[in-house]
Enzyme design. Structure first.
Site, PDB file in Angstrom:
ATOM      1  N   ALA A 190       0.822  -1.219   0.000  1.00 39.10           N
ATOM      2  CA  ALA A 190       0.000   0.000   0.000  1.00 39.10           C
ATOM      3  C   ALA A 190       0.851   1.262   0.000  1.00 39.10           C
ATOM      4  CB  ALA A 190      -0.935  -0.014   1.216  1.00 39.10           C
TER       5      ALA A 190
ATOM      6  N   HIS B  45      -0.703  -4.634  -6.394  1.00 44.08           N
ATOM      7  CA  HIS B  45      -0.411  -4.438  -4.970  1.00 44.08           C
ATOM      8  C   HIS B  45      -1.628  -4.830  -4.135  1.00 44.08           C
ATOM      9  CE1 HIS B  45      -2.911  -0.916  -3.873  1.00 44.08           C
ATOM     10  NE2 HIS B  45      -2.812  -0.624  -5.179  1.00 44.08           N
ATOM     11  N   CYS B  46      -1.400  -4.986  -2.852  1.00 41.13           N
ATOM     12  CA  CYS B  46      -2.429  -5.160  -1.829  1.00 41.13           C
ATOM     13  C   CYS B  46      -1.941  -4.399  -0.600  1.00 41.13           C
ATOM     14  CB  CYS B  46      -2.712  -6.631  -1.547  1.00 41.13           C
ATOM     15  SG  CYS B  46      -1.270  -7.586  -1.039  1.00 41.13           S
ATOM     16  N   ALA B  47      -2.283  -4.855   0.602  1.00 42.22           N
ATOM     17  CA  ALA B  47      -1.833  -4.137   1.798  1.00 42.22           C
ATOM     18  C   ALA B  47      -0.354  -4.366   2.059  1.00 42.22           C
ATOM     19  CB  ALA B  47      -2.667  -4.566   3.012  1.00 42.22           C
TER      20      ALA B  47
END
Length: 337
Positions: free
Chosen positions: A197, A276-278
């Site tokens: 993130a 992307h993710c967290a």
């Protein structure tokens, strides 16, 4: 001074029945000498007979072999080649003349056999190639050596079919090659980046890297809430997926759409994609692995090794099982399984 010895008369032969019938010229010889002379004469006669009968024996042998070869023509070439040269090939003649004579003999034998085949429709005659091998035996040896050097296709070891990995083996693979440090963004495939993130919110870093497309696997109000409004005014496209990092969440429904989106984005000139993710280790990593398997024809193990070479990833057990199902389906479609 020595005196001359008187000459004594020869001893008189005994008279009686023992000497009756004896030849006068043999009366002065002993019996052992007579036996040795008789044996010498007998051995001389035997040797003379052997010398005289040797050519006849060779002629008879050739006639016998020739008659046998007429019945079995395919098996007689080695016999003809190993037979001694005929009397007209002398010791002083070169080897080429001897080979030429044998070739002429084999040609005559082949001509006779071919005429007989035309008459009786027989198929036992040797082919032309066999006659050529008899004429040049070293060619047969070279061909045999070449055959030995050829790879044996039927005897070669077959490659074992692809075995889908188990969940335990995948988890060991992920934990065995963990990176010492974890950065915010890494290029895991040409023009394909995997990040978290923090990297997704760093607009200056995105412009510096030349990112043109973003795939957010943690979209939503309570997750990484960026969206189209966040990137307004930037030359990039946004694709959001509201996924949870939960083993029971079905992320496989997004495998094919996301793979097509990434492939289309990379096909654009100077296209660069960020997934992307967290944290950039589970949801986004699973989508990148699915893209490599679908679009780059990789197995699950190969895709994990490719990504792990640039970034530490760790999809949860549920996502790994969904990737296993994808691996099995692609293996059946491509014939790998």
């Amino acid at each position: 001074m020595g005196l001359p010895q008187p000459r004594l008369p020869p001893p008189a032969l005994p008279t009686g029945p023992a000497v009756v019938g004896c030849r006068p010229e043999l009366r002065g010889q002993s019996r052992p000498l007579l036996s040795a002379t008789g044996l010498c004469h007998f051995a001389t006669l035997v040797l003379a007979l052997l010398v005289l009968l040797e050519p006849l024996g060779q002629v008879d042998t050739r006639k016998t072999v020739k008659a046998w070869c007429e019945v079995h023509p395919r098996a007689c070439y080695s016999v003809f080649f190993l037979m001694p040269p005929p009397p007209q090939v002398g010791v002083g003649r070169p080897l080429s003349q001897a080979l030429r004579f044998r070739g002429q003999g084999s040609q005559k034998q082949h001509q006779v056999c071919r005429d007989r085949r035309l008459e009786t429709s027989s198929t036992n005659c040797p082919p032309e190639k066999t006659t050529a091998w008899v004429r040049l035996p070293h060619r047969m040896d070279s061909v045999q050596k070449q055959d030995l050097r050829r790879p044996k296709i039927h005897g070669a070891a077959r490659v074992a079919p692809y075995q889908p990995p188990t969940l335990a083996s995948l988890q060991r693979l992920l934990w065995a090659h963990r990176a010492a440090t974890l950065t915010h963004i890494n290029e895991v495939w040409p023009n394909l980046f995997l990040g978290d993130a923090y990297a997704a919110r760093d607009k200056n870093k995105l412009i510096q890297l030349g990112i043109t497309h973003i795939v957010n696997a943690a979209a939503g109000k309570f997750q990484v809430d960026t969206g189209v409004k966040f990137y307004r005014g930037m030359p990039l496209e946004y694709y959001g997926i509201e996924a949870d990092d939960n083993p029971f969440f079905d992320l496989s429904v997004y495998f094919l759409p996301v793979a097509r989106y990434i492939r289309t984005a990379l096909s654009v000139p100077q296209g660069r994609v960020l997934v992307h993710c967290a944290m950039g280790v589970s949801r986004s990593a699973t989508l990148v692995l699915a893209f490599l398997m679908i679009c780059e024809n990789m197995t699950l193990v190969e895709a994990i090794k490719v990504v792990q070479a640039h970034r530490d990833i760790c999809p949860n057990s549920g996502f790994l099982q969904q990737l296993q199902v994808l691996d099995n389906r692609l293996g059946r479609e491509t014939g790998r399984l």
